[in-house]
Enzyme design. Structure first.
Site, PDB file in Angstrom:
ATOM      1  N   GLY A 107      10.545  -6.872  -2.611  1.00 29.33           N
ATOM      2  CA  GLY A 107       9.421  -6.555  -1.725  1.00 29.33           C
ATOM      3  C   GLY A 107       9.069  -5.096  -1.735  1.00 29.33           C
ATOM      4  N   ARG A 141      16.983   8.909 -15.005  1.00 30.69           N
ATOM      5  CA  ARG A 141      17.527  10.271 -15.167  1.00 30.69           C
ATOM      6  C   ARG A 141      17.494  11.052 -13.857  1.00 30.69           C
ATOM      7  NH1 ARG A 141      14.171  12.758 -19.826  1.00 30.69           N
ATOM      8  NH2 ARG A 141      12.624  11.287 -19.041  1.00 30.69           N
ATOM      9  N   GLY A 142      16.995  10.443 -12.770  1.00 30.97           N
ATOM     10  CA  GLY A 142      17.032  11.090 -11.465  1.00 30.97           C
ATOM     11  C   GLY A 142      15.741  11.811 -11.131  1.00 30.97           C
ATOM     12  N   ALA A 157       7.595   0.013  -4.813  1.00 25.88           N
ATOM     13  CA  ALA A 157       7.617   0.876  -3.620  1.00 25.88           C
ATOM     14  C   ALA A 157       8.810   1.828  -3.562  1.00 25.88           C
ATOM     15  CB  ALA A 157       7.523   0.065  -2.335  1.00 25.88           C
ATOM     16  N   ALA A 158       9.594   1.908  -4.630  1.00 25.72           N
ATOM     17  CA  ALA A 158      10.712   2.865  -4.612  1.00 25.72           C
ATOM     18  C   ALA A 158      10.178   4.297  -4.462  1.00 25.72           C
ATOM     19  CB  ALA A 158      11.540   2.742  -5.879  1.00 25.72           C
ATOM     20  N   GLY A 159       9.076   4.591  -5.163  1.00 29.85           N
ATOM     21  CA  GLY A 159       8.474   5.919  -5.049  1.00 29.85           C
ATOM     22  C   GLY A 159       7.936   6.172  -3.647  1.00 29.85           C
ATOM     23  N   ASP A 160       7.389   5.141  -3.028  1.00 29.76           N
ATOM     24  CA  ASP A 160       6.858   5.285  -1.667  1.00 29.76           C
ATOM     25  C   ASP A 160       7.996   5.565  -0.686  1.00 29.76           C
ATOM     26  OD1 ASP A 160       4.623   4.420  -3.075  1.00 29.76           O
ATOM     27  OD2 ASP A 160       4.788   2.362  -2.332  1.00 29.76           O
ATOM     28  N   THR A 168      10.173  12.727 -10.480  1.00 30.70           N
ATOM     29  CA  THR A 168      11.160  11.652 -10.584  1.00 30.70           C
ATOM     30  C   THR A 168      11.103  11.109 -12.010  1.00 30.70           C
ATOM     31  OG1 THR A 168       9.579  10.026  -9.741  1.00 30.70           O
ATOM     32  CG2 THR A 168      11.027  11.059  -8.129  1.00 30.70           C
ATOM     33  N   GLY A 214       0.881  -1.169   0.000  1.00 29.87           N
ATOM     34  CA  GLY A 214       0.000   0.000   0.000  1.00 29.87           C
ATOM     35  C   GLY A 214       0.918   1.217   0.000  1.00 29.87           C
ATOM     36  N   ASP A 258      14.122  -4.938  -7.860  1.00 33.00           N
ATOM     37  CA  ASP A 258      12.676  -4.799  -7.653  1.00 33.00           C
ATOM     38  C   ASP A 258      12.376  -3.323  -7.373  1.00 33.00           C
ATOM     39  OD1 ASP A 258      10.031  -4.876  -6.887  1.00 33.00           O
ATOM     40  OD2 ASP A 258      10.251  -6.538  -5.476  1.00 33.00           O
ATOM     41  N   ASN A 262       5.833  10.907 -10.730  1.00 29.75           N
ATOM     42  CA  ASN A 262       6.735  10.265 -11.695  1.00 29.75           C
ATOM     43  C   ASN A 262       6.297  10.710 -13.092  1.00 29.75           C
ATOM     44  OD1 ASN A 262       4.567   8.670 -12.484  1.00 29.75           O
ATOM     45  ND2 ASN A 262       5.249   6.854 -11.383  1.00 29.75           N
ATOM     46  N   ALA A 319       1.096   2.900   3.516  1.00 33.21           N
ATOM     47  CA  ALA A 319       1.790   2.125   4.547  1.00 33.21           C
ATOM     48  C   ALA A 319       3.275   1.980   4.219  1.00 33.21           C
ATOM     49  CB  ALA A 319       1.125   0.762   4.695  1.00 33.21           C
TER      50      ALA A 319
HETATM   51  O1  RIB Z   1       3.790   1.482  -4.683  1.00 30.84           O
HETATM   52  C1  RIB Z   1       3.749   0.112  -4.471  1.00 30.84           C
HETATM   53  C2  RIB Z   1       2.464  -0.278  -3.812  1.00 30.84           C
HETATM   54  O2  RIB Z   1       1.387  -0.014  -4.674  1.00 30.84           O
HETATM   55  C3  RIB Z   1       2.365  -1.735  -3.487  1.00 30.84           C
HETATM   56  O3  RIB Z   1       2.842  -2.028  -2.208  1.00 30.84           O
HETATM   57  C4  RIB Z   1       0.890  -2.055  -3.678  1.00 30.84           C
HETATM   58  O4  RIB Z   1       0.253  -2.445  -2.501  1.00 30.84           O
HETATM   59  C5  RIB Z   1       0.284  -0.806  -4.287  1.00 30.84           C
HETATM   60  O5  RIB Z   1      -0.444  -0.071  -3.386  1.00 30.84           O
END
Ligand code: RIB
Length: 324
Positions: free
Chosen positions: A295, A232-233, A257-260, A228, A44, A254, A189, A47
């Site tokens: 993950g 290219r940064g 969730a890099a953006g999160d 982002t 999420g 993987d 992004n 989260a």
């Molecule tokens: O940004 C990644 C997230 O997007 C995943 O964890 C998935 O649950 C979705 O909400």
């Protein structure tokens, strides 16, 4: 930056159970790709950002909804394990916790689908009453995985009560542009930027350089735009300065969730008093580390890992396999 002096961070958003399948390459439509590795985990966008912020040293509360099921109970426990405060995590009876299916293929790229479940039960009136108690110095982080009406309420409260708001416009969805006026930080992004540029009547990013695009996005009335642009940064644009922060040379396995992670750690640095440019450099390091791990929620780095990641060499710290 000084963690002890930081302002509180509220992440108002989504929480999911993620079902991640790592496969040798992403399938074509109608094709089956086998030899996958299954990783059940938590996610999420809200989260994930909350945990990333807490691991980076933030004082974080999560505001959102889960169902009255095993996934919801486990998600709460996972947030608390990482010291995210959960008094505002509501349980909605008779509704499933959000679920996400993620396929991760070559170079860490992914396909992602979400069943929002309880995330779409976050109620505007409830959140409005919470925002009345948010202290002026707080940082509030939003994404687009809860009802747009809730985000609109928070943006209005931020203008009224003068707490700083970060809006990670992910995933891109129709949203009233006038509600972005006065927003402190818009984080997008390329896909999300294109969505907003189209809504403004502009050509997509492919037709212009990212720096010019941040200028157009700032015309929405946003104080600071962080765009982002993958390898290219990131471009950070404020009223009087635009800076491109180069991506860091890591081997991505993987990118989920890099953006999160970027947004959660950006909020931490801002809460500690960093300016947008220093905060984006900190977040850039955190996001680079996160893509070296499998993950979603579990892929964000600790404060120590972010600080010891040498930007000059691009060398990740030695304990990358340790997710705790
Ligand atoms: O940004 C990644 C997230 O997007 C995943 O964890 C998935 O649950 C979705 O909400």
């Amino acid at each position: 930056m000084t963690p002890s002096a930081s302002h509180p961070i509220y992440v108002i958003g989504s929480g999911n159970v993620d079902h991640i399948m790592r496969i040798p390459r992403l399938p074509e439509r109608g094709e089956t790709v086998t030899n996958g590795v299954y990783l059940p985990t938590f996610g999420g966008k809200g989260a994930n950002s909350a945990v990333a912020a807490a691991k980076a040293g933030g004082r974080v509360s999560f505001v959102g909804c889960v169902g009255d099921d095993v996934g919801g109970t486990a998600l709460r426990a996972e947030l608390e394990k990482f010291h995210v405060q959960t008094p505002h995590l509501r349980v909605v009876p008779g509704v499933a916790t959000g679920q996400a299916l993620v396929m991760v293929g070559e170079a860490g790229g992914n396909y992602l689908s979400v069943a929002p479940g309880a995330n779409h039960r976050v109620e505007a009136e409830w959140v409005r009453s919470l925002t009345d108690r948010i202290e002026p110095g707080a940082r509030v982080l939003l994404q687009n995985e809860i009802p747009a009406e809730v985000n609109r309420v928070v943006l209005a409260a931020a203008r009224r009560r003068r707490f700083a708001c970060l809006f990670n416009f992910a995933p891109a969805l129709p949203f009233p542009l006038e509600d972005l006026r006065g927003l402190d930080y818009l984080i997008v992004n390329e896909n999300e930027a294109d969505n907003l540029l189209a809504a403004q009547g502009h050509q997509p990013l492919a037709e212009r350089d990212p720096t010019a695009a941040t200028g157009l996005l700032r015309e929405l009335g946003v104080e600071c735009v962080v765009l982002t642009v993958g390898a290219r940064g990131a471009v950070v644009a404020t009223d009087d300065r635009v800076e491109t922060i180069p991506s860091l040379p890591v081997k991505a396995i993987d990118t989920t969730a890099a953006g999160d992670t970027f947004c959660g750690t950006l909020a931490v640095a801002l809460a500690e008093g960093a300016d947008a440019f220093a905060a984006a450099r900190f977040a850039n390091r955190a996001a680079a580390l996160s893509v070296t791990r499998a993950g979603a929620m579990i892929s964000s780095p600790t404060r120590g890992e972010i600080e010891t990641f040498s930007e000059s060499s691009g060398t990740p710290p030695p304990n990358l396999s340790n997710n705790s």
